[in-house]
Design an enzyme around this catalytic site. Sequence first.
Site, PDB file in Angstrom:
ATOM      1  N   ILE A  26      -1.387   9.908   3.727  1.00  0.00           N
ATOM      2  CA  ILE A  26      -2.555   9.152   3.234  1.00  0.00           C
ATOM      3  C   ILE A  26      -3.423  10.009   2.307  1.00  0.00           C
ATOM      4  O   ILE A  26      -4.652  10.067   2.447  1.00  0.00           O
ATOM      5  CB  ILE A  26      -3.401   8.563   4.386  1.00  0.00           C
ATOM      6  CG1 ILE A  26      -2.515   7.997   5.490  1.00  0.00           C
ATOM      7  CG2 ILE A  26      -4.340   7.470   3.866  1.00  0.00           C
ATOM      8  CD1 ILE A  26      -1.750   6.762   5.131  1.00  0.00           C
TER       9      ILE A  26
ATOM     10  N   SER B  83       0.821  -1.203   0.000  1.00  0.00           N
ATOM     11  CA  SER B  83       0.000   0.000   0.000  1.00  0.00           C
ATOM     12  C   SER B  83       0.859   1.258   0.000  1.00  0.00           C
ATOM     13  O   SER B  83       1.874   1.342   0.698  1.00  0.00           O
ATOM     14  CB  SER B  83      -0.898   0.011   1.239  1.00  0.00           C
ATOM     15  OG  SER B  83      -1.666   1.188   1.293  1.00  0.00           O
TER      16      SER B  83
ATOM     17  N   ALA C 225       6.336  11.131   4.013  1.00  0.00           N
ATOM     18  CA  ALA C 225       5.266  11.567   4.916  1.00  0.00           C
ATOM     19  C   ALA C 225       4.136  12.089   4.039  1.00  0.00           C
ATOM     20  O   ALA C 225       3.791  13.263   4.058  1.00  0.00           O
ATOM     21  CB  ALA C 225       5.769  12.641   5.874  1.00  0.00           C
TER      22      ALA C 225
ATOM     23  N   GLY D 173      12.542   0.851   2.168  1.00  0.00           N
ATOM     24  CA  GLY D 173      13.623   0.503   1.262  1.00  0.00           C
ATOM     25  C   GLY D 173      14.563  -0.532   1.841  1.00  0.00           C
ATOM     26  O   GLY D 173      14.371  -1.017   2.966  1.00  0.00           O
TER      27      GLY D 173
ATOM     28  N   GLY E 157       9.180  -5.151   3.480  1.00  0.00           N
ATOM     29  CA  GLY E 157      10.283  -4.326   3.950  1.00  0.00           C
ATOM     30  C   GLY E 157      11.575  -4.539   3.196  1.00  0.00           C
ATOM     31  O   GLY E 157      12.297  -5.503   3.459  1.00  0.00           O
TER      32      GLY E 157
ATOM     33  N   LYS F 250      -3.556   1.914  -2.275  1.00  0.00           N
ATOM     34  CA  LYS F 250      -3.097   2.947  -1.351  1.00  0.00           C
ATOM     35  C   LYS F 250      -4.147   3.172  -0.281  1.00  0.00           C
ATOM     36  O   LYS F 250      -5.330   2.857  -0.476  1.00  0.00           O
ATOM     37  CB  LYS F 250      -2.800   4.246  -2.109  1.00  0.00           C
ATOM     38  CG  LYS F 250      -4.019   4.912  -2.712  1.00  0.00           C
ATOM     39  CD  LYS F 250      -3.647   6.117  -3.570  1.00  0.00           C
ATOM     40  CE  LYS F 250      -2.982   7.202  -2.759  1.00  0.00           C
ATOM     41  NZ  LYS F 250      -2.713   8.417  -3.561  1.00  0.00           N
ATOM     42  N   GLY F 251      -3.735   3.703   0.876  1.00  0.00           N
ATOM     43  CA  GLY F 251      -4.630   3.865   1.999  1.00  0.00           C
ATOM     44  C   GLY F 251      -5.896   4.637   1.647  1.00  0.00           C
ATOM     45  O   GLY F 251      -5.846   5.651   0.954  1.00  0.00           O
TER      46      GLY F 251
ATOM     47  N   CYS G 282      -2.052   4.364  12.117  1.00  0.00           N
ATOM     48  CA  CYS G 282      -2.803   5.623  12.193  1.00  0.00           C
ATOM     49  C   CYS G 282      -2.818   6.127  13.638  1.00  0.00           C
ATOM     50  O   CYS G 282      -2.833   5.339  14.582  1.00  0.00           O
ATOM     51  CB  CYS G 282      -4.257   5.412  11.758  1.00  0.00           C
ATOM     52  SG  CYS G 282      -4.468   4.510  10.235  1.00  0.00           S
TER      53      CYS G 282
END
Length: 305
Positions: A72, A20, A69, A217, A243, A44-45, A129
Site C-alpha cells: 500500500i 485498486s 506485495a 490475474g 479477479g 490505489k489504496g 488490512c
Amino acid sequence: MDMHVTFGGLSLRNPVMTASGTFGFGLEFAPYGDLTRLGGIVAKGISLAPREGNPMPRIAETPCGMLNAIGIQNPGVEQFIAKALPSLPWREVAIIANLYACDAAEFGELAGMLAAEEGIAALEVNVSCPNVREGGIAFGQDPAQIARVTEAVKKRAGNKPVMVKLSPNVTDITVCARAAEDGGADCLSLINTLSGMAVDIRKRQPRIANVIAGLSGPAIKPVALRCVHQAVRAVSIPVVGIGGIASAEDALEFILVGAHAVQVGTANFLRPDFAFGLADEMAALLAEIGASSLDEFRGSLQLPL
C-alpha cells in the site's frame, strides 16, 4: 446497447471500473485512453499517513498471473486530496477511494476525510488490512471485525456509498459477505488477491522480499467467479466482481452470475488501454449472443435442478 448501471448508490455510465492498486490514481493511464470512457476509477489504496511500502522485490510473474506485495505505498490522504483528486475528471466518471487502515477508528477517520470531498463518489473498504490491535489478523478473515470496520466507515461516510472489498482467504465467503451487509455496506466488491508465494531454486530465496504475496490475474478467475456467485446468493446488496478479467467474455461471466459491475486489475499491466474499450466489447458480445439488455442478462445463469 445501454450499458448504464445503477447500484448501491452509484450511477455509472457502464459497468467497467479499474481495480485498486492496478491503475494508480488514474492519471498515470490517461496517455492510453479517455478516462471518462470508464464507469469508475478505484484509486490505489489510501492511508492516513504516507507509506513507503514493502522492500524490493515486490512483484513476480507467475503462470497466468502475478504476485505482488507492494505494501500500500501511497502519499497519504492529504496529498491525495490536494494533488491527485483535483486533476481527475470526477464530474464525468466516478472516483472511488480505497481505504487502508489498521484499526476501526483509523478507518472511520479516513472515511470522514474522504467523504467530505465532492470529487469522491464512493468509498471502498479494504478489509484485507491487518488489525494491529488484534494480533495482526486481517480484518477480512474475521466476520465480527468486518462488521465493526464497516460500521465505523458507514458512520463517517455521510451520503457516500460504502463498498466493502472481501478477501478470498477465508473458509466461507458468504459469512463475510453477510457480515459486511450487517455492518451497513451498500455493496460488496470481490475478490481481493489470494495469498501465495514463489521461490528461486537457484538462489534458494523467495522471489518476493515479503515472502508471502497476493496472487492476481487469470489464474484466480475461477475462484473469483465462485466467490461472486456465492456472495450474490447470500446477500441482498449488489456485488462487484473482480479477479482475472482479461476479455469481454470474462467480464460477462461475472455479470451472468449476478455481479452488477466488474473491476479490471492485472490486465491493466499487460494492456494499459484494455479497460477503456471493455464496455464497448461487452455490449457487442451481448448483442452477438442475443441478450436484449445488460439487466436481462445479469444473474440469468441457469443452474442444474
